[in-house]
Design a protein around this motif. Structure first.
Motif, PDB file in Angstrom:
ATOM      1  N   VAL A 246       0.817  -0.946  -0.091  1.00  0.00           N
ATOM      2  CA  VAL A 246      -0.134   0.048   0.031  1.00  0.00           C
ATOM      3  C   VAL A 246       0.681   1.345  -0.020  1.00  0.00           C
ATOM      4  O   VAL A 246       0.636   2.389  -0.716  1.00  0.00           O
ATOM      5  CB  VAL A 246      -1.095   0.065   1.317  1.00  0.00           C
ATOM      6  N   GLY A 247       1.825   1.152   0.752  1.00  0.00           N
ATOM      7  CA  GLY A 247       2.847   2.338   0.853  1.00  0.00           C
ATOM      8  C   GLY A 247       3.899   1.854   1.837  1.00  0.00           C
ATOM      9  O   GLY A 247       3.923   1.139   2.726  1.00  0.00           O
ATOM     10  N   ARG A 248       5.107   2.846   1.462  1.00  0.00           N
ATOM     11  CA  ARG A 248       6.372   2.355   2.496  1.00  0.00           C
ATOM     12  C   ARG A 248       7.270   3.656   2.484  1.00  0.00           C
ATOM     13  O   ARG A 248       7.176   4.569   1.610  1.00  0.00           O
ATOM     14  CB  ARG A 248       7.221   1.175   1.807  1.00  0.00           C
ATOM     15  N   ASP A 249       7.891   3.757   3.694  1.00  0.00           N
ATOM     16  CA  ASP A 249       8.795   4.880   3.869  1.00  0.00           C
ATOM     17  C   ASP A 249      10.267   4.442   4.220  1.00  0.00           C
ATOM     18  O   ASP A 249      10.147   3.720   5.409  1.00  0.00           O
ATOM     19  CB  ASP A 249       8.060   5.788   4.825  1.00  0.00           C
ATOM     20  N   THR A 250      11.101   4.928   3.665  1.00  0.00           N
ATOM     21  CA  THR A 250      12.408   4.258   3.788  1.00  0.00           C
ATOM     22  C   THR A 250      13.173   5.073   5.177  1.00  0.00           C
ATOM     23  O   THR A 250      13.835   4.524   5.828  1.00  0.00           O
ATOM     24  CB  THR A 250      13.386   4.581   2.715  1.00  0.00           C
ATOM     25  N   GLY A 251      12.571   6.265   5.094  1.00  0.00           N
ATOM     26  CA  GLY A 251      13.388   7.043   6.331  1.00  0.00           C
ATOM     27  C   GLY A 251      12.729   6.768   7.807  1.00  0.00           C
ATOM     28  O   GLY A 251      13.680   6.484   8.702  1.00  0.00           O
ATOM     29  N   TYR A 252      11.653   6.057   7.687  1.00  0.00           N
ATOM     30  CA  TYR A 252      11.144   5.703   9.103  1.00  0.00           C
ATOM     31  C   TYR A 252      11.016   3.910   9.205  1.00  0.00           C
ATOM     32  O   TYR A 252      11.005   3.471  10.284  1.00  0.00           O
ATOM     33  CB  TYR A 252       9.551   6.076   9.212  1.00  0.00           C
ATOM     34  N   ASP A 253      11.461   3.491   8.121  1.00  0.00           N
ATOM     35  CA  ASP A 253      11.690   1.850   7.820  1.00  0.00           C
ATOM     36  C   ASP A 253      10.187   1.376   7.932  1.00  0.00           C
ATOM     37  O   ASP A 253      10.185   0.254   8.869  1.00  0.00           O
ATOM     38  CB  ASP A 253      12.500   1.583   8.684  1.00  0.00           C
TER      39      ASP A 253
END
Length: 493
Positions: A246-253
């Motif tokens: 659905v979605g992902r964020d590398t900065g917050y892992d």
């Protein structure tokens, strides 16, 4: 001793056979005669030449040799008295054959004919073979006794029943705040993730957020299949479904995936990570090394522990986490699983470990050892905000201060990049930092009164807040310390 001299009887030699008397001296009478008296036949002790030096021999002892001078005639045999009229003469039986030389036995002519007594056994020392045979016989006898007793017990009417204590209270019930009680509450909402792509395969953990099938996990668990590949989700009850990102964020892992067509989902309940305190008991659930449904326990070792992870491999982004530290054993495969408190509420997402090999990837992407009691979880308050943004918008925002940080600075604090260094501006025009009066080369030493020792730690502290939060920064410029106020901005990516 010289055997050429006849000094007397040779007690160590075999007896010489006695020469029998002339036939007429022992002829049987023509008429019946009474039984001869017992003294009719010379016995040992009645003949002066028949007295052994060792006394009267036993019934099985060999008869000593009889030796007489050659000039001494044998004693006369007295006549046998007649037998009573009503007594028949003994039947003339066959004369026993002469005993072989060396078989020592006396023959009584007046005894009834019968089998000869067995030759006496000679004593001999039992050798090792005899000892082994005896031992084997005893062992076989003991084994037979044991087997016989077992067969009798197993086949008989009596059966063995061992005592056993009954479980206290209602069977299968545990206190809600016990590790078993917490596991029973949370496990139905935990899932196990298997990803497969052209670059390889991997495993991780996640947990159900809602009835629509949204699942929260770490970004590094699914990032290899972000462009192509498959995600397989196994539920605690054994159901297997495919999922999509659905979605992902590398900065917050962090990442959110979703499954469809699954009934009876058991979402977990999110707690408040800001209320967690050092020493609180916690439980970690996951699939370390693919061992699904593993439950470990420990305590909170520290809060707001700034860590950075990732970036060791090409294309891997660095994550900045103001983490909850725990000594609950966490290993590769636990990533994305829940860290829950004594009420069974999720307070963190297990994301990183520190292994004995300091060069290893704390996210388990490289070769590393197991847990040494240093595990780190993303606080759920931060994860909740990011998950909501990923579900609603497909991406998350980050709080920023609008300055570039010199990560090569080796002094104490976080240095704003001097003018002309780096690819961009040291201070973003009209950004939060510019509005607060921060200048290139300033060294930020504290946020809201908490010391900052490096550029990475400054980023972690900033990321732990939300866009729009107000912060008080302490910084040094030209050897002097000053404080500034700013409002965090927002950025994506």
């Amino acid at each position: 001793m010289d055997q050429g001299k006849a000094a007397g009887p040779k007690w160590w030699s075999r007896p010489e056979p006695v020469t029998p008397a002339p036939p007429e001296a022992h002829a049987a009478p023509a008429t019946p005669s009474p039984q001869a008296p017992e003294d009719a036949v010379p016995r040992h002790g009645s003949d002066p030449y028949d007295t052994p030096p060792y006394g009267e021999p036993g019934p099985w002892a060999p008869a000593p040799p009889v030796t007489r001078p050659a000039d001494t005639p044998p004693p006369a045999v007295p006549p046998v008295p007649p037998m009573p009229p009503h007594t028949a003469a003994p039947a003339a039986g066959p004369v026993p054959p002469p005993l072989p030389v060396g078989q020592w036995h006396r023959y009584d002519p007046w005894a009834a004919p019968g089998p000869l007594p067995a030759a006496p056994r000679t004593s001999r020392r039992r050798g090792p073979l005899a000892a082994v045979l005896i031992a084997l016989t005893l062992a076989a006898g003991g084994l037979g006794g044991v087997l016989g007793a077992y067969a009798a017990r197993d086949g008989g009417s009596e059966r063995v029943t061992l005592p056993q204590a009954s479980a206290p209270g209602e069977a299968g019930k545990r206190a809600p705040d016990s590790v078993a009680g917490i596991a029973a509450k949370v496990l139905p909402g935990v899932v196990y993730i298997h990803v497969k792509s052209d670059s390889g395969e991997g495993t991780g953990t996640g947990f159900v957020l809602d009835d629509e099938g949204h699942i929260l996990t770490n970004n590094h668990v699914v990032e290899t299949v972000a462009k192509s590949g498959t995600i397989s989700v196994t539920f605690n009850g054994g159901q297997i479904r495919t999922a999509k990102i659905v979605g992902r964020d590398t900065g917050y892992d962090l990442a959110v995936i979703k499954v469809a067509g699954v009934k009876g989902l058991r979402p977990v309940t999110l707690g408040d990570s800001d209320a967690a305190q050092v020493g609180d008991p916690v439980v970690a659930i996951g699939a370390p090394y693919g061992l699904e449904g593993t439950v470990t326990s420990g305590i909170i070792s520290a809060t707001q522990r700034p860590i950075t992870a990732g970036g060791e491999t090409e294309g891997s982004d660095v994550s900045y986490v103001d983490a909850i530290q725990t000594d609950a054993p966490i290993n590769p495969g636990n990533s994305g699983g829940p860290l829950v408190d004594s009420r069974g509420l999720v307070i963190g997402i297990n994301s990183a470990i520190r292994s004995a090999d300091s060069s290893s990837d704390p996210f388990g992407n490289g070769s590393q050892g197991g847990s040494i009691g240093l595990g780190f979880a993303i606080p759920v308050n931060q994860a909740k905000r990011v998950a909501e943004q990923l579900i609603n918008n497909g991406k998350a925002t980050h709080p920023v201060i609008g300055v570039s940080i010199n990560l090569q600075y080796d002094g104490d604090g976080a240095q704003v990049s001097p003018e002309g260094e780096g690819d961009g501006d040291s201070i973003t025009p009209n950004g939060p930092g510019a509005k607060a009066g921060i200048e290139p080369g300033d060294v930020i030493t504290a946020i809201d009164g908490k010391r900052v020792h490096s550029g990475e730690e400054l980023i972690v502290r900033i990321r732990s807040h939300r866009p729009g939060d107000k912060l008080a920064l302490t910084l040094k410029r030209g050897g002097k310390e000053r404080s500034v106020q700013l409002v965090l901005g927002s950025a994506t990516g």
